[in-house]
Write a protein that holds these residues in place. Sequence first.
Motif, PDB file in Angstrom:
ATOM      1  N   ASN A   1       0.810  -1.212   0.000  1.00 56.53           N
ATOM      2  CA  ASN A   1       0.000   0.000   0.000  1.00 56.53           C
ATOM      3  C   ASN A   1       0.846   1.267   0.000  1.00 56.53           C
ATOM      4  OD1 ASN A   1      -2.435  -1.332  -0.061  1.00 56.53           O
ATOM      5  ND2 ASN A   1      -2.655  -1.373   2.140  1.00 56.53           N
ATOM      6  N   LEU A   2       2.118   1.167   0.319  1.00 53.68           N
ATOM      7  CA  LEU A   2       2.991   2.335   0.341  1.00 53.68           C
ATOM      8  C   LEU A   2       3.795   2.410  -0.945  1.00 53.68           C
ATOM      9  CD1 LEU A   2       4.415   2.135   3.992  1.00 53.68           C
ATOM     10  CD2 LEU A   2       2.546   3.550   3.155  1.00 53.68           C
ATOM     11  N   SER A   3       4.000   3.623  -1.403  1.00 53.82           N
ATOM     12  CA  SER A   3       4.860   3.810  -2.571  1.00 53.82           C
ATOM     13  C   SER A   3       6.308   3.689  -2.113  1.00 53.82           C
ATOM     14  CB  SER A   3       4.623   5.191  -3.186  1.00 53.82           C
ATOM     15  OG  SER A   3       5.092   6.192  -2.294  1.00 53.82           O
ATOM     16  N   LEU A   4       7.220   3.557  -3.059  1.00 53.62           N
ATOM     17  CA  LEU A   4       8.642   3.461  -2.739  1.00 53.62           C
ATOM     18  C   LEU A   4       9.105   4.728  -2.024  1.00 53.62           C
ATOM     19  CD1 LEU A   4      11.241   1.877  -2.872  1.00 53.62           C
ATOM     20  CD2 LEU A   4      11.634   2.802  -5.154  1.00 53.62           C
ATOM     21  N   GLU A   5       8.583   5.869  -2.442  1.00 54.89           N
ATOM     22  CA  GLU A   5       8.938   7.136  -1.793  1.00 54.89           C
ATOM     23  C   GLU A   5       8.475   7.141  -0.327  1.00 54.89           C
ATOM     24  OE1 GLU A   5       7.164  11.491  -2.209  1.00 54.89           O
ATOM     25  OE2 GLU A   5       8.303  10.894  -4.007  1.00 54.89           O
ATOM     26  N   GLU A   6       7.261   6.656  -0.088  1.00 57.27           N
ATOM     27  CA  GLU A   6       6.754   6.599   1.281  1.00 57.27           C
ATOM     28  C   GLU A   6       7.553   5.624   2.141  1.00 57.27           C
ATOM     29  OE1 GLU A   6       2.014   7.516   0.783  1.00 57.27           O
ATOM     30  OE2 GLU A   6       2.771   5.601   0.024  1.00 57.27           O
ATOM     31  N   VAL A   7       7.938   4.516   1.562  1.00 62.88           N
ATOM     32  CA  VAL A   7       8.752   3.530   2.286  1.00 62.88           C
ATOM     33  C   VAL A   7      10.096   4.141   2.662  1.00 62.88           C
ATOM     34  CG1 VAL A   7      10.000   1.338   2.069  1.00 62.88           C
ATOM     35  CG2 VAL A   7       7.632   1.514   1.271  1.00 62.88           C
ATOM     36  N   ASN A   8      10.724   4.847   1.720  1.00 64.73           N
ATOM     37  CA  ASN A   8      12.022   5.477   1.997  1.00 64.73           C
ATOM     38  C   ASN A   8      11.899   6.540   3.087  1.00 64.73           C
ATOM     39  OD1 ASN A   8      13.377   3.899   0.139  1.00 64.73           O
ATOM     40  ND2 ASN A   8      13.084   5.364  -1.528  1.00 64.73           N
ATOM     41  N   GLU A   9      10.825   7.328   3.049  1.00 60.28           N
ATOM     42  CA  GLU A   9      10.611   8.350   4.068  1.00 60.28           C
ATOM     43  C   GLU A   9      10.380   7.706   5.439  1.00 60.28           C
ATOM     44  OE1 GLU A   9       7.515  11.964   5.176  1.00 60.28           O
ATOM     45  OE2 GLU A   9       7.414  11.035   3.200  1.00 60.28           O
ATOM     46  N   LEU A  10       9.593   6.648   5.473  1.00 64.13           N
ATOM     47  CA  LEU A  10       9.336   5.941   6.724  1.00 64.13           C
ATOM     48  C   LEU A  10      10.630   5.355   7.292  1.00 64.13           C
ATOM     49  CD1 LEU A  10       7.275   4.883   8.768  1.00 64.13           C
ATOM     50  CD2 LEU A  10       6.888   2.937   7.263  1.00 64.13           C
ATOM     51  N   GLU A  11      11.417   4.745   6.438  1.00 67.01           N
ATOM     52  CA  GLU A  11      12.689   4.174   6.876  1.00 67.01           C
ATOM     53  C   GLU A  11      13.618   5.269   7.405  1.00 67.01           C
ATOM     54  OE1 GLU A  11      16.114   1.088   5.275  1.00 67.01           O
ATOM     55  OE2 GLU A  11      14.753   2.011   3.843  1.00 67.01           O
ATOM     56  N   ARG A  12      13.654   6.405   6.730  1.00 66.62           N
ATOM     57  CA  ARG A  12      14.489   7.528   7.172  1.00 66.62           C
ATOM     58  C   ARG A  12      14.034   8.023   8.544  1.00 66.62           C
ATOM     59  NH1 ARG A  12      13.519  10.663   3.295  1.00 66.62           N
ATOM     60  NH2 ARG A  12      12.118  12.098   4.339  1.00 66.62           N
ATOM     61  N   ASN A  13      12.712   8.161   8.733  1.00 60.42           N
ATOM     62  CA  ASN A  13      12.173   8.600  10.014  1.00 60.42           C
ATOM     63  C   ASN A  13      12.501   7.607  11.132  1.00 60.42           C
ATOM     64  OD1 ASN A  13      11.064  10.978   9.050  1.00 60.42           O
ATOM     65  ND2 ASN A  13       9.113  10.005   8.531  1.00 60.42           N
ATOM     66  N   ILE A  14      12.423   6.354  10.840  1.00 66.27           N
ATOM     67  CA  ILE A  14      12.754   5.333  11.837  1.00 66.27           C
ATOM     68  C   ILE A  14      14.228   5.425  12.207  1.00 66.27           C
ATOM     69  CG2 ILE A  14      13.020   2.850  12.229  1.00 66.27           C
ATOM     70  CD1 ILE A  14      10.406   2.506  10.572  1.00 66.27           C
ATOM     71  N   ASN A  15      15.078   5.523  11.200  1.00 67.34           N
ATOM     72  CA  ASN A  15      16.520   5.596  11.465  1.00 67.34           C
ATOM     73  C   ASN A  15      16.900   6.852  12.239  1.00 67.34           C
ATOM     74  OD1 ASN A  15      17.110   3.154  10.239  1.00 67.34           O
ATOM     75  ND2 ASN A  15      17.441   4.079   8.239  1.00 67.34           N
ATOM     76  N   GLU A  16      16.227   7.954  11.950  1.00 67.02           N
ATOM     77  CA  GLU A  16      16.542   9.207  12.636  1.00 67.02           C
ATOM     78  C   GLU A  16      15.963   9.252  14.047  1.00 67.02           C
ATOM     79  OE1 GLU A  16      15.105  12.319  10.097  1.00 67.02           O
ATOM     80  OE2 GLU A  16      16.665  11.994   8.589  1.00 67.02           O
TER      81      GLU A  16
END
Length: 75
Positions: A49-64
């Motif tokens: 359900n998430l686009s690749l852009e949304e997945v990358n943003e979510l991963e970035r937020n988790i890492n930060e």
Amino acid sequence: MYTEAKKLHLIEELLKVDNDNLLDEVESVLNRSKSQLPRSNSFQKFAGNLSLEEVNELERNINEGCEQINEDDWK
């Protein structure tokens, strides 16, 4: 625990049945009951359900945001 005892009793009785028509009917009832159960909200229902852009943003937020230790938080 009453439910578990009831299930065991029904299994014992079912093992004694020697009538294929009755076994077919029991199987039919069980199959109908499975189709009426609410489906669980499993992960796969939401997968993709998430686009690749949304997945990358979510991963970035988790890492930060995760595993950041603030020495003063416990005070």
